[in-house]
Design a protein around this motif. Structure first.
Motif, PDB file in Angstrom:
ATOM      1  N   VAL A 172      73.290  37.805  21.372  1.00 28.09           N
ATOM      2  CA  VAL A 172      72.116  38.558  20.922  1.00 28.09           C
ATOM      3  C   VAL A 172      72.570  39.653  19.967  1.00 28.09           C
ATOM      4  O   VAL A 172      73.312  40.563  20.346  1.00 28.09           O
ATOM      5  CB  VAL A 172      71.349  39.146  22.116  1.00 28.09           C
ATOM      6  CG1 VAL A 172      70.174  39.998  21.621  1.00 28.09           C
ATOM      7  CG2 VAL A 172      70.837  38.025  23.024  1.00 28.09           C
ATOM      8  N   GLU A 226      70.847  43.265  23.455  1.00 23.53           N
ATOM      9  CA  GLU A 226      71.658  43.349  22.244  1.00 23.53           C
ATOM     10  C   GLU A 226      73.122  43.642  22.566  1.00 23.53           C
ATOM     11  O   GLU A 226      73.434  44.516  23.381  1.00 23.53           O
ATOM     12  CB  GLU A 226      71.097  44.452  21.335  1.00 23.53           C
ATOM     13  CG  GLU A 226      71.812  44.587  20.011  1.00 23.53           C
ATOM     14  CD  GLU A 226      71.108  45.574  19.084  1.00 23.53           C
ATOM     15  OE1 GLU A 226      71.834  46.280  18.352  1.00 23.53           O
ATOM     16  OE2 GLU A 226      69.873  45.633  19.087  1.00 23.53           O
ATOM     17  N   HIS A 243      74.907  31.708  23.229  1.00 26.00           N
ATOM     18  CA  HIS A 243      74.047  32.504  22.356  1.00 26.00           C
ATOM     19  C   HIS A 243      74.506  33.952  22.456  1.00 26.00           C
ATOM     20  O   HIS A 243      74.730  34.466  23.556  1.00 26.00           O
ATOM     21  CB  HIS A 243      72.571  32.422  22.790  1.00 26.00           C
ATOM     22  CG  HIS A 243      71.860  31.216  22.300  1.00 26.00           C
ATOM     23  ND1 HIS A 243      70.986  31.237  21.242  1.00 26.00           N
ATOM     24  CD2 HIS A 243      71.895  29.938  22.721  1.00 26.00           C
ATOM     25  CE1 HIS A 243      70.505  30.020  21.032  1.00 26.00           C
ATOM     26  NE2 HIS A 243      71.046  29.220  21.929  1.00 26.00           N
ATOM     27  N   SER A 254      69.468  36.218  17.249  1.00 26.91           N
ATOM     28  CA  SER A 254      70.627  35.726  17.987  1.00 26.91           C
ATOM     29  C   SER A 254      71.377  34.728  17.119  1.00 26.91           C
ATOM     30  O   SER A 254      70.835  34.184  16.155  1.00 26.91           O
ATOM     31  CB  SER A 254      70.217  35.062  19.309  1.00 26.91           C
ATOM     32  OG  SER A 254      69.561  33.824  19.065  1.00 26.91           O
ATOM     33  N   CYS A 285      75.986  38.283  25.444  1.00 27.88           N
ATOM     34  CA  CYS A 285      75.808  36.866  25.172  1.00 27.88           C
ATOM     35  C   CYS A 285      75.802  36.097  26.485  1.00 27.88           C
ATOM     36  O   CYS A 285      76.098  36.646  27.552  1.00 27.88           O
ATOM     37  CB  CYS A 285      76.873  36.333  24.217  1.00 27.88           C
ATOM     38  SG  CYS A 285      78.526  36.244  24.903  1.00 27.88           S
TER      39      CYS A 285
END
Length: 305
Positions: free
Chosen positions: A42, A62, A40, A110, A65
């Protein structure tokens, strides 16, 4: 190719970007166990990550990942006290075919995806990775930041060839994550991947991968490292977790397994190419490492046009 590229090619790595997740307020979403590697990135906001069996939650902000390599169920949340909902129940709440929304969205975004690996070979990579890899901003020009920004652009506006672009971006994220793991200087980590951080041992692993069928001995491998035989053998075992000849044998058998599955080469031809003078000696080594005879291993039936 270099050893990391060799392994990723042997594993027939395939990357997939499954879409975005847009949320707001207090939320928590749980994901089931899985095969391969999940990631994932962000794009906006921040979240907490908790993984089954791991002692502490991880905050991901932010531009960062995370990758998960052990297939354990996990949860991402804005608030760890929020009651989690299963991600599958949110899938119908899709904004535009690519982004799942929760609580209206707007605060957190995400993009997620996963990597699949060749059957029977995945442990070659998965066994040397930690359960959770947190990929933070690296110093200087950021490959990770560029990839994440491109993912954001692909999500925002679909373009022709977007699926291919997303796959390549995901692969870049994985390679960058592995590079940062090496650069992080995890002194306690053991395995071929982390041994690549040592220039002398990397030179030896490079040599093994470039010519796996050579008549290597501990002495000739030590010469590749410009070390004495004893010092080299001890250093290699300390970093890789296997003796030099054990690593060489395992790499040869992984190559053999791929050829048995995907080529029409005979067992004798494969053994000879990998440094075995007889089919009998090759078959014995293969059975010792792979737990079955070469003749029993994954031959695919011939395809018909």
């Amino acid at each position: 190719m270099d050893p990391l590229s060799d392994v990723l090619s042997l594993l027939k790595l395939q990357s997939y970007v499954s879409g975005g997740f847009d949320a707001a307020g207090d939320w928590a979403v749980k994901f089931a166990s899985f095969d391969g590697i999940k990631f994932h990135a962000v794009l906006r906001g921040r979240c907490w990550l908790s993984v089954d069996g791991e002692p502490e939650p991880l905050e991901v902000t932010e531009g960062e990942c995370f990758l998960l390599a052990r297939g354990k169920p996990f949860c991402i949340a804005s608030n760890l006290a929020a009651a989690p909902v299963a991600f599958g129940t949110l899938v119908p709440q899709v904004r535009d075919g690519r982004i799942v929304t929760h609580n209206g969205g707007g605060e957190f975004l995400s993009v997620g995806g996963y990597f699949t690996l060749a059957d029977g070979q995945a442990d070659l990579l998965l066994n040397v990775l930690p359960a959770v890899i947190h990929v933070r901003e690296e110093p200087g020009p950021s490959t990770l930041r560029w990839c994440i920004e491109r993912m954001r652009a692909e999500l925002r506006e679909a373009q022709p060839g977007g699926a291919i672009v997303a796959q390549q971006l995901a692969t870049l994220v994985l390679v960058q994550a592995l590079r940062l793991q090496l650069a992080g200087g995890r002194n306690e980590a053991v395995g071929w991947l982390f041994a690549l951080a040592d220039k002398r041992i990397r030179a030896v692993i490079n040599a093994m991968h470039e010519t796996p069928g050579a008549k290597w001995t501990v002495q000739t491998l030590a010469e590749q490292a410009a070390m004495s035989r004893t010092s080299f053998a001890l250093r290699f075992k300390e970093l890789v977790g296997l003796s030099p000849m054990d690593y060489l044998t395992r790499w040869r058998m992984n190559l053999a397994a791929a050829r048995l599955t995907h080529s029409r080469d005979s067992i004798a031809e494969i053994g000879l190419a990998l440094g075995y003078e007889s089919e009998k000696s090759f078959s014995a080594a293969f059975k010792r490492i792979m737990n079955c005879a070469p003749r029993q291993y994954g031959r695919q039936p011939p395809s018909h046009a």
